[in-house]
Design a protein around this motif. Structure first.
Motif, PDB file in Angstrom:
ATOM      1  N   UNK A  93      37.899  37.750  41.700  1.00 46.20           N
ATOM      2  CA  UNK A  93      37.372  38.584  42.429  1.00 46.20           C
ATOM      3  C   UNK A  93      37.758  37.712  43.948  1.00 46.20           C
ATOM      4  N   UNK A  94      38.417  37.983  44.745  1.00 46.80           N
ATOM      5  CA  UNK A  94      38.597  36.887  45.434  1.00 46.80           C
ATOM      6  C   UNK A  94      37.853  37.741  46.928  1.00 46.80           C
ATOM      7  N   UNK A  95      37.579  38.761  46.758  1.00 45.84           N
ATOM      8  CA  UNK A  95      37.332  39.707  48.474  1.00 45.84           C
ATOM      9  C   UNK A  95      35.844  38.531  49.047  1.00 45.84           C
ATOM     10  N   UNK A 134      42.397  36.799  40.499  1.00 47.57           N
ATOM     11  CA  UNK A 134      42.417  37.006  42.024  1.00 47.57           C
ATOM     12  C   UNK A 134      44.039  38.258  40.561  1.00 47.57           C
ATOM     13  N   UNK A 135      43.938  39.227  40.794  1.00 45.57           N
ATOM     14  CA  UNK A 135      44.465  40.046  40.476  1.00 45.57           C
ATOM     15  C   UNK A 135      45.857  40.331  41.309  1.00 45.57           C
ATOM     16  N   UNK A 178      40.271  56.231  46.362  1.00 45.12           N
ATOM     17  CA  UNK A 178      39.174  55.203  46.615  1.00 45.12           C
ATOM     18  C   UNK A 178      40.421  54.374  47.340  1.00 45.12           C
ATOM     19  N   UNK A 179      39.929  53.637  48.065  1.00 44.52           N
ATOM     20  CA  UNK A 179      40.609  52.786  48.789  1.00 44.52           C
ATOM     21  C   UNK A 179      40.496  51.180  48.458  1.00 44.52           C
ATOM     22  N   UNK A 180      41.711  50.764  48.317  1.00 47.70           N
ATOM     23  CA  UNK A 180      41.867  49.368  47.871  1.00 47.70           C
ATOM     24  C   UNK A 180      42.577  48.521  48.658  1.00 47.70           C
ATOM     25  N   UNK A 181      42.345  47.135  47.978  1.00 46.75           N
ATOM     26  CA  UNK A 181      43.047  45.913  49.187  1.00 46.75           C
ATOM     27  C   UNK A 181      43.167  45.040  47.711  1.00 46.75           C
ATOM     28  N   UNK A 182      44.605  44.389  46.772  1.00 48.60           N
ATOM     29  CA  UNK A 182      44.304  44.031  45.773  1.00 48.60           C
ATOM     30  C   UNK A 182      45.821  43.042  46.513  1.00 48.60           C
ATOM     31  N   UNK A 183      44.249  41.531  46.691  1.00 52.07           N
ATOM     32  CA  UNK A 183      45.528  39.883  47.339  1.00 52.07           C
ATOM     33  C   UNK A 183      44.023  39.333  47.825  1.00 52.07           C
ATOM     34  N   UNK A 184      44.949  38.355  47.679  1.00 46.46           N
ATOM     35  CA  UNK A 184      43.380  36.851  47.564  1.00 46.46           C
ATOM     36  C   UNK A 184      43.062  37.341  49.082  1.00 46.46           C
ATOM     37  N   UNK A 237      46.367  33.165  41.806  1.00 46.13           N
ATOM     38  CA  UNK A 237      46.243  34.976  42.133  1.00 46.13           C
ATOM     39  C   UNK A 237      47.384  35.600  40.728  1.00 46.13           C
ATOM     40  N   UNK A 238      47.685  36.488  40.934  1.00 40.99           N
ATOM     41  CA  UNK A 238      48.240  37.804  40.426  1.00 40.99           C
ATOM     42  C   UNK A 238      48.084  37.696  38.596  1.00 40.99           C
ATOM     43  N   UNK A 239      46.338  37.094  38.386  1.00 38.53           N
ATOM     44  CA  UNK A 239      45.605  37.203  37.058  1.00 38.53           C
ATOM     45  C   UNK A 239      44.869  37.703  37.252  1.00 38.53           C
ATOM     46  N   UNK A 240      45.536  39.395  36.279  1.00 38.34           N
ATOM     47  CA  UNK A 240      44.041  40.269  36.019  1.00 38.34           C
ATOM     48  C   UNK A 240      43.558  39.991  34.979  1.00 38.34           C
TER      49      UNK A 240
END
Ligand SMILES: Cc1cc2nc3c(=O)[nH]c(=O)nc-3n(C[C@H](O)[C@H](O)[C@H](O)COP(=O)(O)OP(=O)(O)OC[C@H]3O[C@@H](n4cnc5c(N)ncnc54)[C@H](O)[C@@H]3O)c2cc1C
Ligand code: SF4
Length: 570
Positions: free
Chosen positions: A19-21, A42-43, A110-116, A267-270
């Motif tokens: 995770x990169x948050x 980072x997914x 569930x509010x989410x932000x999936x990005x770098x 990135x793009x790695x779950x």
């Protein structure tokens, strides 16, 4: 053999951060600075500072839908659209409901932000320290388990983080909300100052202050070194700030870590799960699914930091099963996924203020007035447990209010540009007490698009939460009445848990491995080379905005991990 050996070597790092948050960025910064070759997984997609903020400088009329989301989008995204910060300028940073399904056994938004950068791009940047009362609360009233640390353990790490992040605030000298390393504070406006004065006259234990927030009101050299600059009070922050005026992983910790030459960001790695080696008795790496190819790859490291944000961190650990840990990594106690808590935001009050018609304010201030918790601070005083922070702001009605009025021509236009009457909005941010029943677990029959079990959320309010809200509605209305406000309207907005976006717990810290997952350094009690330092680690919720505490815990744990590696304990 050699080929396999080479491939393993190429995929081996000193440290892996999931995770990169907000918290993952801090783990990356601290570990890279200390010389560790660090892989951040980072997914979501990559988001580069400035170049990937396409809406940052657009005016409302430059958006296709005038910065509103079309009806069809709202229908398709009943959960995400509940978040006040989602609009046409920010929607690219929010997870869409259908893309990442989960199972709501009880309603949970569930509010989410999936990005770098994760949610660091879209957070509201309020950063109040916890106090000694918050770390002692569980021990005092017997709820959940005792924290294995106290305020003194984390205080130097708050300072460490605050100096780098840049926190504006006033030194208020309050025991319930300790002062930090502050840049120049924002200012309360005339009506807020008036309420501050009236509250101080009426109550000895209630203090109105200007919010402390992660904005560069007067950047120091360390902030210029990060490539950041003075905040311009535009309050378009949720779109990404080209000035780096507010703190995000993208503007601050990630590029700082990259500058060391030690960072690999993927990135793009779950992350599917953590690999546990039964023979070595430690975690050796992670299994990762590439979102484009859906291929699984393994990466290895001596230490692993789990910073996927509270509920996803729970999910990764629950999904990390092995012969030694059939119920999730480190889950000897059986409480993994349990005691998930949040902040209760249900109480709101609106009111009008007549007067101060010659008063106005400059710019769009990115913070608000706050009042630290005044309930059950030193001892139990009410028929409910814990308490709440109060946040409020006063503003003048503007052209958008006037737009509803009838009229025509020059007079009408002039009327629209007149500042309207003062209005006050007040809200609560209440602590919720962690309970065993409030939990997340893996679905046994539903999977996500990457074949990973979906998360089931079973989290609800209690009678205590309703009592706390009633108290806020009474006390808030009383304070506004004493301040001379009119048309005071307190109400329960009946929102679901989750919409506070302050979810915490499930992998709690504690002194006893029989009742907790993590020790005082955020290490899994039974897998010492795995650290959890995001909201999942929280043993209780306090009433303050939590992210500055996640950052301080992360920096503290990362420095501890490095010193343990040097001593060859890890
Ligand atoms: C509108 C809004 C307002 C907010 N306001 C405030 C505020 O004022 N003050 C405050 O303290 N907090 C606030 N928050 C909450 C704050 O954003 C979070 O507490 C904080 O971002 C948590 O940091 P984190 O590192 O745990 O998670 P995040 O910042 O969410 O980062 C987690 C990262 O992990 C990635 N990830 C998840 N699962 C995986 C996986 N399996 N593999 C790889 N990567 C994965 C995600 O894509 C994400 O990038 C707000 C949030 C929102 C949305
Ligand atoms: S208010 Fe400050 S941080 Fe927010 S967008 Fe404007 S300049 Fe950037």
């Amino acid at each position: 053999m050699n080929i396999n050996g080479d491939a393993t070597k190429a995929n081996t790092y000193d440290a892996i951060v999931i995770g990169s948050g907000i918290s993952g960025g801090w783990a990356a910064k601290e570990l890279c600075e200390k010389g560790l070759k660090t892989l951040v997984l980072e997914r979501g997609r990559d988001v580069k500072h400035i170049v990937d903020y396409p809406t940052a400088t657009l005016n409302p009329w430059e958006f296709k839908h005038r910065n509103r989301m079309p009806e069809a989008f709202d229908k398709e995204n009943p959960i995400a659209t509940k978040c006040y910060a989602l609009d046409e300028g920010t929607e690219q940073f929010f997870v869409k409901d259908a893309e990442h399904p989960y199972v709501q056994e009880k309603p949970f938004d569930w509010i989410r932000g999936y990005q770098v950068g994760g949610k660091s791009l879209i957070w509201a940047r309020q950063t109040q320290r916890w106090s000694k009362f918050d770390f002692e609360a569980n021990a005092r009233d017997g709820a959940a388990v005792d924290w294995p640390i106290r305020y003194e353990d984390i205080a130097p790490w708050y300072s460490h983080v605050e100096k780098f992040v840049g926190i504006s605030g006033n030194k208020d000298g309050l025991e319930t909300l300790p002062d930090g390393e502050f840049l120049k504070p924002w200012e309360l406006n005339c009506v807020e100052k008036h309420i501050q004065k009236r509250v101080a006259e009426s109550y000895k234990d209630r203090h109105v202050i200007i919010g402390r927030c992660a904005h560069l009101t007067e950047p120091k050299q360390i902030h210029y070194d990060q490539g950041r600059a003075q905040c311009q009070a535009r309050h378009l922050c949720y779109r990404g700030c080209p000035y780096g005026g507010y703190f995000s992983s993208n503007s601050s910790t990630i590029p700082w870590a990259a500058k060391t030459g030690k960072l690999t960001l993927r990135p793009d790695s779950v992350v599917h799960s953590i690999i546990y080696d039964d023979v070595k008795k430690k975690a050796t790496g992670v299994r990762v699914i590439d979102t484009h190819t859906k291929q699984m790859t393994e990466y290895y490291a001596r230490i692993i930091f789990v910073n996927a944000a509270c509920l996803n961190t729970n999910l990764v650990l629950l999904n990390s099963t092995s012969r030694r840990f059939p119920n999730g990594l480190g889950n000897d106690s059986g409480v993994l996924g349990r005691y998930v808590a949040f902040h209760n935001y249900r109480g709101n009050i609106v009111a009008d203020y007549e007067g101060f018609e010659d008063g106005y304010y400059y710019g769009r201030r990115p913070t608000t007035a706050f009042m630290p918790n005044f309930r059950n601070v030193n001892k139990q005083e009410t028929d409910f447990q814990r308490g709440y922070m109060v946040a409020f702001s006063a503003a003048r009605g503007g052209w958008s209010r006037g737009a509803g009025q009838e009229g025509f021509g020059a007079d009408f236009k002039d009327k629209l540009s007149d500042p309207g009457a003062w209005h006050v909005f007040m809200m609560m941010q209440a602590e919720t007490v962690p309970r065993y029943e409030n939990h997340v677990r893996l679905s046994t029959d539903r999977k996500d698009p990457w074949g990973i079990p979906q998360l089931v959320t079973a989290i609800d309010y209690t009678d205590n939460d309703v009592k706390v809200m009633k108290d806020f509605l009474e006390q808030g209305a009383d304070m506004l009445e004493k301040s001379g406000c009119k048309n005071i309207n307190p109400y329960d907005d009946h929102r679901n848990p989750g919409l506070d976006i302050h979810e915490m717990g499930g992998v709690r810290m504690g002194r006893d491995p029989k009742t907790s997952l993590l020790n005082a350094h955020n290490q899994l009690h039974s897998v010492k080379n795995v650290f959890v330092t995001d909201g999942a680690a929280m043993t209780s919720t306090g009433s303050q905005n939590p992210s500055i505490t996640f950052m301080a815990l992360t920096a503290r744990a990362a420095n501890f991990a490095v010193s343990e590696m040097k001593k060859r304990n890890l």
